[in-house]
Design an enzyme around this catalytic site. Structure first.
Site, PDB file in Angstrom:
ATOM      1  N   ASN A  52      39.747 -23.411  -7.539  1.00 32.37           N
ATOM      2  CA  ASN A  52      38.680 -24.070  -6.822  1.00 32.37           C
ATOM      3  C   ASN A  52      37.491 -23.647  -6.739  1.00 32.37           C
ATOM      4  OD1 ASN A  52      36.887 -25.347  -4.900  1.00 32.37           O
ATOM      5  ND2 ASN A  52      38.832 -26.902  -4.320  1.00 32.37           N
ATOM      6  N   HIS A  70      32.972 -23.200  -3.572  1.00 31.69           N
ATOM      7  CA  HIS A  70      32.309 -22.355  -2.648  1.00 31.69           C
ATOM      8  C   HIS A  70      31.523 -21.444  -3.338  1.00 31.69           C
ATOM      9  CE1 HIS A  70      33.866 -24.271   0.498  1.00 31.69           C
ATOM     10  NE2 HIS A  70      35.083 -24.047   0.323  1.00 31.69           N
ATOM     11  N   HIS A 115      35.518 -30.129  -5.897  1.00 31.55           N
ATOM     12  CA  HIS A 115      35.238 -31.420  -4.988  1.00 31.55           C
ATOM     13  C   HIS A 115      33.930 -31.652  -5.056  1.00 31.55           C
ATOM     14  CE1 HIS A 115      36.401 -33.113  -0.890  1.00 31.55           C
ATOM     15  NE2 HIS A 115      35.706 -33.933  -1.641  1.00 31.55           N
ATOM     16  N   ARG A 170      31.715 -34.081  -3.297  1.00 30.36           N
ATOM     17  CA  ARG A 170      31.586 -34.547  -1.926  1.00 30.36           C
ATOM     18  C   ARG A 170      30.625 -35.598  -1.808  1.00 30.36           C
ATOM     19  NH1 ARG A 170      34.794 -31.796   2.114  1.00 30.36           N
ATOM     20  NH2 ARG A 170      33.936 -33.229   3.494  1.00 30.36           N
ATOM     21  N   ARG A 175      27.592 -31.485  -0.865  1.00 29.55           N
ATOM     22  CA  ARG A 175      27.309 -30.173   0.256  1.00 29.55           C
ATOM     23  C   ARG A 175      27.464 -28.858  -0.872  1.00 29.55           C
ATOM     24  NH1 ARG A 175      31.859 -30.173   4.527  1.00 29.55           N
ATOM     25  NH2 ARG A 175      30.896 -32.171   5.022  1.00 29.55           N
ATOM     26  N   GLU A 177      38.285 -33.336  -7.437  1.00 25.41           N
ATOM     27  CA  GLU A 177      38.603 -33.896  -6.219  1.00 25.41           C
ATOM     28  C   GLU A 177      37.707 -34.881  -5.829  1.00 25.41           C
ATOM     29  OE1 GLU A 177      39.274 -30.941  -3.190  1.00 25.41           O
ATOM     30  OE2 GLU A 177      40.799 -29.885  -4.276  1.00 25.41           O
ATOM     31  N   THR A 225      46.872 -37.572  11.574  1.00 32.13           N
ATOM     32  CA  THR A 225      46.899 -36.300  12.766  1.00 32.13           C
ATOM     33  C   THR A 225      47.162 -35.125  11.969  1.00 32.13           C
ATOM     34  OG1 THR A 225      49.264 -36.964  13.353  1.00 32.13           O
ATOM     35  CG2 THR A 225      47.282 -37.809  14.891  1.00 32.13           C
ATOM     36  N   GLU A 242      49.771 -33.759  -3.753  1.00 33.08           N
ATOM     37  CA  GLU A 242      49.395 -32.107  -3.299  1.00 33.08           C
ATOM     38  C   GLU A 242      49.559 -32.337  -1.888  1.00 33.08           C
ATOM     39  OE1 GLU A 242      46.036 -30.526  -4.999  1.00 33.08           O
ATOM     40  OE2 GLU A 242      45.678 -29.215  -3.299  1.00 33.08           O
ATOM     41  N   HIS A 253      45.565 -25.631   0.464  1.00 30.47           N
ATOM     42  CA  HIS A 253      44.585 -25.758   1.467  1.00 30.47           C
ATOM     43  C   HIS A 253      45.016 -24.400   2.320  1.00 30.47           C
ATOM     44  CE1 HIS A 253      41.560 -26.735   4.466  1.00 30.47           C
ATOM     45  NE2 HIS A 253      41.159 -27.473   3.610  1.00 30.47           N
TER      46      HIS A 253
HETATM   47  N1  PXP Z   1      43.344 -28.834  -2.606  1.00 26.89           N
HETATM   48  C1  PXP Z   1      42.657 -29.674  -1.997  1.00 26.89           C
HETATM   49  C2  PXP Z   1      43.246 -31.231  -2.296  1.00 26.89           C
HETATM   50  C3  PXP Z   1      41.370 -29.551  -1.224  1.00 26.89           C
HETATM   51  O1  PXP Z   1      40.873 -30.357  -0.832  1.00 26.89           O
HETATM   52  C4  PXP Z   1      41.269 -27.973  -1.065  1.00 26.89           C
HETATM   53  C5  PXP Z   1      39.821 -27.600  -0.442  1.00 26.89           C
HETATM   54  O2  PXP Z   1      38.734 -28.123  -1.146  1.00 26.89           O
HETATM   55  C6  PXP Z   1      42.114 -27.050  -1.529  1.00 26.89           C
HETATM   56  C7  PXP Z   1      43.201 -27.321  -2.373  1.00 26.89           C
HETATM   57  C8  PXP Z   1      41.683 -25.558  -1.645  1.00 26.89           C
HETATM   58  O3  PXP Z   1      41.496 -25.222  -0.274  1.00 26.89           O
HETATM   59  P1  PXP Z   1      41.052 -23.862  -0.013  1.00 26.89           P
HETATM   60  O4  PXP Z   1      39.692 -23.663  -0.425  1.00 26.89           O
HETATM   61  O5  PXP Z   1      41.351 -23.293   1.591  1.00 26.89           O
HETATM   62  O6  PXP Z   1      41.946 -22.749  -0.802  1.00 26.89           O
END
Ligand code: PXP
Length: 254
Positions: free
Chosen positions: A12, A15, A48, A50, A54, A75, A106, A156, A199
């Protein structure tokens, strides 16, 4: 136990765009990072888009699709606007994620059970365009069964709570969360779902979760981009790949 399939690594690159956007301009370019990730062994690229843009922007997504020759995992929230963009972009896969508080359970993840109609319509719209849809959900049997019921081919599993417990040294909570993930992955596979996870994964967590044979893809972003500051993106991805391979190999040998 079923035979373990190849464990794919989706990188991913959101960032990289976060850093670019901090100053405006074009540097660092997430598409360049995606190219580098593929060269380092990524099996796919995740980004992603969004609603608030952002990090990743519309033109990033279009360029990723055009310039990267590995599967693109888009995403997105299950909104009409995002579905329209995904249908234009035609990524290999789309992962539906919660973006608003009201959509969160939650445990984190999408509340599929609580909004079946909406999710089912999104799965159908994307699926009929040949896009493979996954639902980002907690390892909760109710959500897993709902994912199956709305016709999603893939889930996922949200690993955030487990990774947080690991980092905070809460051993008992971490063990409980991991057990939930293990059982959730087994349930999902038994229902015919393909299982991904992601994640908050770092090298150690990725190695541990790679032992679960039902999981066929990990999506990892924040840790890899953060590590890249210290060791470079190529090195971080290769080290992650080695951790995943070690986790799978050790599990097979056990
Ligand atoms: N999977 C999904 C569905 C996510 O939304 C994210 C975060 O954007 C990730 C994986 C990757 O998470 P991380 O950036 O914490 O590795």
């Amino acid at each position: 136990m079923t035979a373990a399939q190849h464990l794919r690594l989706g990188v991913n690159i959101d960032h990289v765009a976060t850093i670019r956007n901090a100053r405006g301009g074009l540097h660092p370019d997430p598409v360049r990072a995606a190219r580098l990730a593929v060269a380092a062994g990524a099996d796919g690229i995740t980004a992603h888009l969004r609603e608030d843009r952002r990090h990743i922007r519309d033109d990033d997504m279009a360029r990723l699709k055009a310039e990267i020759d590995k599967p693109l995992n888009f995403e997105m929230a299950a909104t009409d606007d995002m579905i329209a963009i995904a249908l234009r972009t035609r990524p290999h896969a789309a992962c539906l994620v919660p973006e608003r508080r009201a959509e969160r359970t939650t445990e984190g993840g999408l509340d599929v059970a609580g909004q079946r109609g909406l999710i089912e319509a999104a799965v159908r719209a994307l699926g009929s365009a040949g896009i493979r849809v996954s639902l980002f959900i907690a390892a909760d049997p109710k959500q897993i069964e709902a994912a199956r019921a709305v016709g999603a081919p893939v889930i996922e599993i949200h690993t955030g709570a487990w990774c947080e417990a690991l980092i905070e040294g809460k051993d008992q909570a971490a063990a409980q969360e991991f057990d939930r993930i293990r059982k959730g992955a087994a349930l999902a596979k038994s229902l015919g779902l393909e299982v991904h996870a992601g994640h908050g994964l770092d090298y150690a967590a990725a190695q541990t979760i790679s032992a679960l044979p039902e999981i066929v893809e990990l999506n990892i972003g924040h840790f890899l981009i953060g590590e890249a500051v210290f060791v470079g993106l190529d090195n971080a991805i290769r080290t992650m790949r080695a951790a995943m391979d070690r986790g799978r190999r050790d599990a097979k040998a056990a």
